[in-house]
Design a protein around this motif. Sequence first.
Motif, mmCIF file in Angstrom:
data_model
loop_
_atom_site.group_PDB
_atom_site.id
_atom_site.type_symbol
_atom_site.label_atom_id
_atom_site.label_comp_id
_atom_site.label_asym_id
_atom_site.label_seq_id
_atom_site.Cartn_x
_atom_site.Cartn_y
_atom_site.Cartn_z
ATOM 1 N N SER A 1 0.820 -1.216 0.000
ATOM 2 C CA SER A 1 0.000 0.000 0.000
ATOM 3 C C SER A 1 0.853 1.265 0.000
ATOM 4 C CB SER A 1 -0.944 0.016 1.209
ATOM 5 O OG SER A 1 -0.206 0.145 2.405
ATOM 6 N N MET A 2 2.133 1.134 0.335
ATOM 7 C CA MET A 2 3.058 2.269 0.318
ATOM 8 C C MET A 2 3.818 2.321 -1.005
ATOM 9 S SD MET A 2 4.484 1.959 4.230
ATOM 10 C CE MET A 2 5.605 3.338 4.088
ATOM 11 N N GLY A 3 3.404 1.490 -1.954
ATOM 12 C CA GLY A 3 4.043 1.484 -3.268
ATOM 13 C C GLY A 3 5.234 0.559 -3.368
ATOM 14 N N HIS A 4 5.515 -0.211 -2.326
ATOM 15 C CA HIS A 4 6.641 -1.138 -2.368
ATOM 16 C C HIS A 4 6.296 -2.352 -3.227
ATOM 17 C CE1 HIS A 4 7.715 0.243 2.005
ATOM 18 N NE2 HIS A 4 7.856 1.213 1.135
ATOM 19 N N THR A 5 7.259 -2.784 -4.000
ATOM 20 C CA THR A 5 7.140 -4.043 -4.722
ATOM 21 C C THR A 5 8.442 -4.800 -4.527
ATOM 22 O OG1 THR A 5 7.936 -3.049 -6.773
ATOM 23 C CG2 THR A 5 5.550 -3.195 -6.497
ATOM 24 N N LEU A 6 8.344 -6.090 -4.486
ATOM 25 C CA LEU A 6 9.540 -6.914 -4.352
ATOM 26 C C LEU A 6 9.922 -7.400 -5.744
ATOM 27 C CD1 LEU A 6 11.464 -8.157 -2.217
ATOM 28 C CD2 LEU A 6 10.119 -10.235 -2.435
ATOM 29 N N THR A 7 11.019 -6.896 -6.206
ATOM 30 C CA THR A 7 11.536 -7.310 -7.508
ATOM 31 C C THR A 7 12.994 -7.693 -7.342
ATOM 32 O OG1 THR A 7 12.090 -5.011 -8.050
ATOM 33 C CG2 THR A 7 9.990 -5.831 -8.864
ATOM 34 N N LYS A 8 13.456 -8.540 -8.209
ATOM 35 C CA LYS A 8 14.854 -8.937 -8.138
ATOM 36 C C LYS A 8 15.714 -7.680 -8.154
ATOM 37 C CE LYS A 8 16.981 -13.035 -9.593
ATOM 38 N NZ LYS A 8 17.070 -14.086 -10.546
ATOM 39 N N GLY A 9 16.579 -7.584 -7.162
ATOM 40 C CA GLY A 9 17.439 -6.423 -7.059
ATOM 41 C C GLY A 9 17.145 -5.564 -5.849
ATOM 42 N N ASN A 10 15.893 -5.546 -5.354
ATOM 43 C CA ASN A 10 15.630 -4.726 -4.167
ATOM 44 C C ASN A 10 15.385 -5.576 -2.931
ATOM 45 O OD1 ASN A 10 12.953 -5.598 -4.261
ATOM 46 N ND2 ASN A 10 12.086 -3.553 -4.181
ATOM 47 N N HIS A 11 15.650 -6.852 -3.026
ATOM 48 C CA HIS A 11 15.408 -7.733 -1.899
ATOM 49 C C HIS A 11 16.603 -7.824 -0.948
ATOM 50 C CE1 HIS A 11 17.445 -10.212 -4.830
ATOM 51 N NE2 HIS A 11 17.709 -11.085 -3.893
ATOM 52 N N ASN A 12 17.680 -7.117 -1.259
ATOM 53 C CA ASN A 12 18.865 -7.174 -0.429
ATOM 54 C C ASN A 12 19.543 -5.807 -0.417
ATOM 55 O OD1 ASN A 12 21.150 -7.910 0.957
ATOM 56 N ND2 ASN A 12 21.569 -9.703 -0.275
ATOM 57 N N TYR A 13 19.802 -5.294 0.762
ATOM 58 C CA TYR A 13 20.503 -4.023 0.940
ATOM 59 C C TYR A 13 21.775 -4.275 1.731
ATOM 60 C CZ TYR A 13 16.592 -1.031 -0.459
ATOM 61 O OH TYR A 13 15.613 -0.388 -1.155
ATOM 62 N N ILE A 14 22.732 -3.391 1.611
ATOM 63 C CA ILE A 14 23.878 -3.372 2.508
ATOM 64 C C ILE A 14 23.561 -2.308 3.549
ATOM 65 C CG2 ILE A 14 26.335 -2.911 2.755
ATOM 66 C CD1 ILE A 14 26.606 -3.809 -0.206
ATOM 67 N N SER A 15 23.546 -2.723 4.808
ATOM 68 C CA SER A 15 23.216 -1.813 5.896
ATOM 69 C C SER A 15 24.485 -1.484 6.666
ATOM 70 C CB SER A 15 22.185 -2.468 6.821
ATOM 71 O OG SER A 15 21.886 -1.617 7.908
ATOM 72 N N LEU A 16 24.792 -0.195 6.762
ATOM 73 C CA LEU A 16 25.972 0.261 7.484
ATOM 74 C C LEU A 16 25.565 0.912 8.793
ATOM 75 C CD1 LEU A 16 27.982 1.956 4.582
ATOM 76 C CD2 LEU A 16 28.160 -0.401 5.413
ATOM 77 N N ALA A 17 26.314 0.619 9.853
ATOM 78 C CA ALA A 17 26.100 1.228 11.167
ATOM 79 C C ALA A 17 27.351 2.037 11.507
ATOM 80 C CB ALA A 17 25.831 0.156 12.218
ATOM 81 N N PRO A 18 27.384 3.312 11.109
ATOM 82 C CA PRO A 18 28.580 4.130 11.347
ATOM 83 C C PRO A 18 28.776 4.437 12.831
ATOM 84 C CG PRO A 18 26.819 5.476 10.470
ATOM 85 C CD PRO A 18 26.324 4.059 10.438
ATOM 86 N N ASP A 19 29.969 4.932 13.149
ATOM 87 C CA ASP A 19 30.326 5.235 14.538
ATOM 88 C C ASP A 19 29.831 6.597 15.016
ATOM 89 O OD1 ASP A 19 31.655 2.788 14.807
ATOM 90 O OD2 ASP A 19 33.515 3.621 14.001
ATOM 91 N N SER A 20 29.359 7.442 14.103
ATOM 92 C CA SER A 20 28.840 8.755 14.494
ATOM 93 C C SER A 20 27.789 9.208 13.493
ATOM 94 C CB SER A 20 29.961 9.797 14.570
ATOM 95 O OG SER A 20 30.430 10.107 13.274
#
Length: 143
Positions: free
Chosen positions: A72-91
């Motif tokens: 309902s928010m316009g999200h669709t699952l398509t090949k390519g958006n099913h995986n992100y790299i998540s970074l947790a910086p120090d600041s």
Amino acid sequence: MFVNPYLNFDGKAEEAMTFYKSLLGGEFEGGVSYFGDAPGMELPEDEKTRVMHISLKVSDQVTIMASDIAPSMGHTLTKGNHNYISLAPDSKEEGERIFRGLSEGGSIEMNYEKTFWGAYFGSFVDKYGIGWMINYTLKPDEE
């Protein structure tokens, strides 16, 4: 800095992460957040039980995170958006620097800004088509 895989699912995030936990071990950090728990979000009933965020700490070096899409928010699952790299910086500042640099020439999904869950967060797809999330969790004395 930690680098974590972030997986997207179409209504199966909790099931998949429970399966991964059964094989990899570890513990869920912070429980499961559902879209229906977020303040001010108006969603269809069937989307309120979808996972907004779940985090499986497998070891001190590896945490796998995931969420479901919200159609309902316009999200669709398509090949390519099913995986992100998540970074947790120090600041917060390091997060902002990384966000600005990596998102240049890409497509910003959510600006790097303060969130209701006590972090600065932003997401984007870089100019090469790779999805990134930057999440700096605020310390108790920070704004």
